[in-house]
Design an enzyme around this catalytic site. Structure first.
Site, PDB file in Angstrom:
ATOM      1  CE  LYS A  97      -6.054  -9.663   2.458  1.00  0.00           C
ATOM      2  NZ  LYS A  97      -5.536  -9.977   1.062  1.00  0.00           N
TER       3      LYS A  97
ATOM      4  CB  CYS B 137      -5.461  -4.968  -0.952  1.00  0.00           C
ATOM      5  SG  CYS B 137      -6.584  -6.080  -2.146  1.00  0.00           S
TER       6      CYS B 137
HETATM    7  N1  SAJ Z   1       3.055   0.793  -4.619  1.00  0.00           N
HETATM    8  C1  SAJ Z   1       4.074   1.868  -4.356  1.00  0.00           C
HETATM    9  N2  SAJ Z   1       5.217   1.449  -4.047  1.00  0.00           N
HETATM   10  C2  SAJ Z   1       5.648   0.267  -3.757  1.00  0.00           C
HETATM   11  C3  SAJ Z   1       4.818  -0.902  -4.010  1.00  0.00           C
HETATM   12  C4  SAJ Z   1       3.325  -0.600  -4.472  1.00  0.00           C
HETATM   13  O1  SAJ Z   1       3.745   2.927  -4.572  1.00  0.00           O
HETATM   14  O2  SAJ Z   1       6.871  -0.079  -3.467  1.00  0.00           O
HETATM   15  C5  SAJ Z   1       1.754   1.003  -5.039  1.00  0.00           C
HETATM   16  C6  SAJ Z   1       1.530   0.462  -6.310  1.00  0.00           C
HETATM   17  O3  SAJ Z   1       1.645   1.175  -7.292  1.00  0.00           O
HETATM   18  C7  SAJ Z   1      -0.224   0.091  -6.298  1.00  0.00           C
HETATM   19  C8  SAJ Z   1      -0.335   0.035  -4.784  1.00  0.00           C
HETATM   20  O4  SAJ Z   1       0.833   0.396  -4.092  1.00  0.00           O
HETATM   21  O5  SAJ Z   1      -0.945   1.394  -6.747  1.00  0.00           O
HETATM   22  C9  SAJ Z   1      -0.693  -1.400  -4.269  1.00  0.00           C
HETATM   23  O6  SAJ Z   1      -0.017  -2.294  -5.130  1.00  0.00           O
HETATM   24  P1  SAJ Z   1       0.753  -3.753  -4.511  1.00  0.00           P
HETATM   25  O7  SAJ Z   1       1.442  -4.450  -5.477  1.00  0.00           O
HETATM   26  O8  SAJ Z   1       1.535  -3.277  -3.321  1.00  0.00           O
HETATM   27  O9  SAJ Z   1      -0.581  -4.538  -3.928  1.00  0.00           O
HETATM   28  P2  SAJ Z   1      -2.020  -5.106  -4.490  1.00  0.00           P
HETATM   29  O10 SAJ Z   1      -3.055  -4.301  -4.051  1.00  0.00           O
HETATM   30  O11 SAJ Z   1      -1.945  -5.421  -5.884  1.00  0.00           O
HETATM   31  O12 SAJ Z   1      -1.913  -6.489  -3.742  1.00  0.00           O
HETATM   32  C10 SAJ Z   1      -1.981  -6.410  -2.335  1.00  0.00           C
HETATM   33  C11 SAJ Z   1      -0.699  -7.704  -1.908  1.00  0.00           C
HETATM   34  N3  SAJ Z   1      -0.296  -7.732  -0.671  1.00  0.00           N
HETATM   35  C12 SAJ Z   1       0.996  -7.405  -0.320  1.00  0.00           C
HETATM   36  O13 SAJ Z   1       1.778  -7.489  -0.780  1.00  0.00           O
HETATM   37  C13 SAJ Z   1       1.375  -7.569   1.267  1.00  0.00           C
HETATM   38  C14 SAJ Z   1      -1.246  -8.960  -2.350  1.00  0.00           C
HETATM   39  O14 SAJ Z   1      -0.377 -10.049  -2.013  1.00  0.00           O
HETATM   40  C15 SAJ Z   1      -2.899  -9.090  -1.761  1.00  0.00           C
HETATM   41  O15 SAJ Z   1      -3.218 -10.385  -2.356  1.00  0.00           O
HETATM   42  C16 SAJ Z   1      -3.491  -8.199  -2.056  1.00  0.00           C
HETATM   43  O16 SAJ Z   1      -2.917  -7.021  -1.839  1.00  0.00           O
HETATM   44  C17 SAJ Z   1      -4.857  -8.266  -1.525  1.00  0.00           C
HETATM   45  O17 SAJ Z   1      -5.852  -8.635  -2.204  1.00  0.00           O
HETATM   46  O18 SAJ Z   1      -5.285  -8.039  -0.222  1.00  0.00           O
END
Ligand code: SAJ
Length: 436
Positions: A209, A263
């Site tokens: 995780k 997360c």
């Molecule tokens: N972000 C960027 N650049 C990117 C991708 C995202 O700046 O290329 C930013 C987003 O805008 C956001 C942040 O990162 O502010 C997080 O967004 P996210 O979509 O990466 O992640 P979460 O927190 O919504 O969900 C993550 C997911 N983990 C992964 O993709 C490895 C999800 O599967 C998990 O269930 C969740 O964390 C969790 O609860 O742990």
């Protein structure tokens, strides 16, 4: 049959627990949701969905009306009558230390209702060894032995806000028991809702995780570093990353105005807590530092963009598009917008926030339409990549604003489109419109 009564308890009715409870109920389980928040309990019992998740409201209303889901604040009573318990309570990290007090309280409730044959599953994100160590000893204080009398497993949640129902049913789940019997029981439970299960042990599952989210955080930090370098070089980092990603073994994520959500902002700290004194952990700490810097960098670009047009930030009208931490959701936890808005207000700007998904404004004015947000504004700042922002009518907006300046924190607008409509375009990693 391990779950003769098909009775399941879900403790913690938040962004993970509520969809989990609803999905199990929709597969025929009789589910009791437990939460300390009376408001949430009453909402569930009256069939009202309080989080925005596509498809969840309809499903929730259906299972509640069919008597398959109800909520309560009384954990002990609920546990006594159930076959399995899923714990999905928050585990916040403060100053690098994980606060397990909510998990402890939930497990203490479970311990009081513990009985032979019960399966206890932890879904909350925890430091590795928490399930086999802390949770196991706490539950065994009941006198019952794990693997003999009851079963204990760690099953990390993998749902991203905005896709909860779909991901619960389709994204492969890692299932780690503290022993083989516990793994088997947990696999049996989750197989009722998801066919793609990956059995392992509890500590590996906890570790997996944390590495998933830390991998993503490191990758985004690398992209953000590239963005800062591209600005110095006066090139466009998005074009560079797109080109690099055509290589079959390269997959760089995207830079932006910051990394938010509950997360990615905390899981890397939980990972390095395994050996916080180890110098190699600096890799992860540095990535966090880069990502935590990005909202500040966004404000620096806004100040520069205004200055280039001869406008002082003090008294300037700023339209911030997006308060949520990512596109398509109403979730504002750890949102980069919070820092950006507060810092702009601090600098004396007049800030208006527009977000179609949430009414949060972080103490700024709220606009209820895009027109209202941009009227007479000096600069438009895009903080969240909501899908609706991709189709902004730049023609109409150009007529409403006072100055045609866009600061795009998420590459929602193509620079040439903005320029075509008479805007000066600034953006994270877009080095062409300004000089550092
Ligand atoms: N972000 C960027 N650049 C990117 C991708 C995202 O700046 O290329 C930013 C987003 O805008 C956001 C942040 O990162 O502010 C997080 O967004 P996210 O979509 O990466 O992640 P979460 O927190 O919504 O969900 C993550 C997911 N983990 C992964 O993709 C490895 C999800 O599967 C998990 O269930 C969740 O964390 C969790 O609860 O742990």
């Amino acid at each position: 049959m391990s779950f003769p009564r098909r009775k399941l308890i879900v403790i913690g009715l938040g962004y993970v627990g509520l969809p989990t409870a609803v999905v199990f109920a929709s597969k025929g389980f009789s589910v009791v949701g437990v939460d300390v928040d009376v408001g949430k309990v009453e909402a569930v019992n009256s069939g009202r969905c309080y989080i925005r998740e596509p498809g969840l409201d309809v499903l929730l209303r259906d299972v509640v009306s069919r008597g398959l889901l109800r909520a309560t604040t009384d954990v002990v009573e609920a546990v006594r009558e159930s076959d399995a318990v899923i714990v999905a309570v928050p585990t916040p990290v403060r100053d690098g230390v994980t606060d397990l007090s909510y998990l402890r309280a939930a497990l203490e409730g479970v311990r009081r209702g513990l009985h032979r044959g019960l399966l206890v599953v932890i879904e909350s994100t925890v430091p590795p060894s928490t399930t086999a160590g802390f949770a196991r000893s706490l539950l065994e204080e009941s006198g019952y032995r794990v693997e003999e009398d009851f079963f204990l497993a760690y099953v990390p949640e993998r749902i991203a806000p905005g896709r909860a129902v779909e991901e619960l049913l389709n994204v492969p789940r890692v299932v780690g028991g503290v022993g083989l019997k516990s793994t088997e029981k947990a696999v049996e439970l989750y197989s009722k809702v998801n066919p793609k299960l990956l059995p392992t042990d509890a500590t590996t599952a906890e570790f997996v995780k944390l590495i998933e989210n830390t991998y993503r955080d490191l990758n985004i930090a690398f992209a953000n570093l590239l963005a800062l370098l591209a600005e110095k070089l006066r090139i466009d980092v998005y074009e560079a990353i797109k080109l690099a990603n055509t290589h079959p073994r390269v997959n760089i994520h995207w830079p932006g105005a910051g990394v938010g959500g509950p997360c990615l902002t905390k899981d890397p700290y939980m990972l390095i807590s395994i050996d916080s004194g180890f110098w190699g952990s600096e890799l992860i700490r540095l990535a966090r530092r880069i990502n935590e810097y990005m909202p500040r960098h966004t404000v620096e670009i806004i100040v520069r963009a205004l200055r280039d047009a001869g406008i002082d930030i003090k008294g300037a009208k700023v339209a911030v598009l997006g308060a949520a931490y990512k596109g398509g959701v109403d979730d504002t936890r750890e949102s980069p917008a919070k820092y950006i808005v507060k810092e702009l207000l601090e600098k004396g700007a007049r800030v208006t926030v527009f977000d179609l998904y949430t009414s949060e404004t972080f103490d700024a004015e709220r606009a209820s339409s895009i027109e209202e947000a941009v009227r007479d504004t000096d600069v438009i700042v895009i903080v969240t990549d909501h899908p609706e922002f991709k189709n902004l009518d730049l023609d109409a907006i150009a007529k409403l604003v006072k100055h045609r300046i866009i600061v795009d924190g998420r590459r929602v607008i193509e620079p040439y489109q903005a320029v075509k409509h008479g805007f000066t375009y600034y953006g994270i990693g877009y080095g062409r419109a300004f000089k550092l």
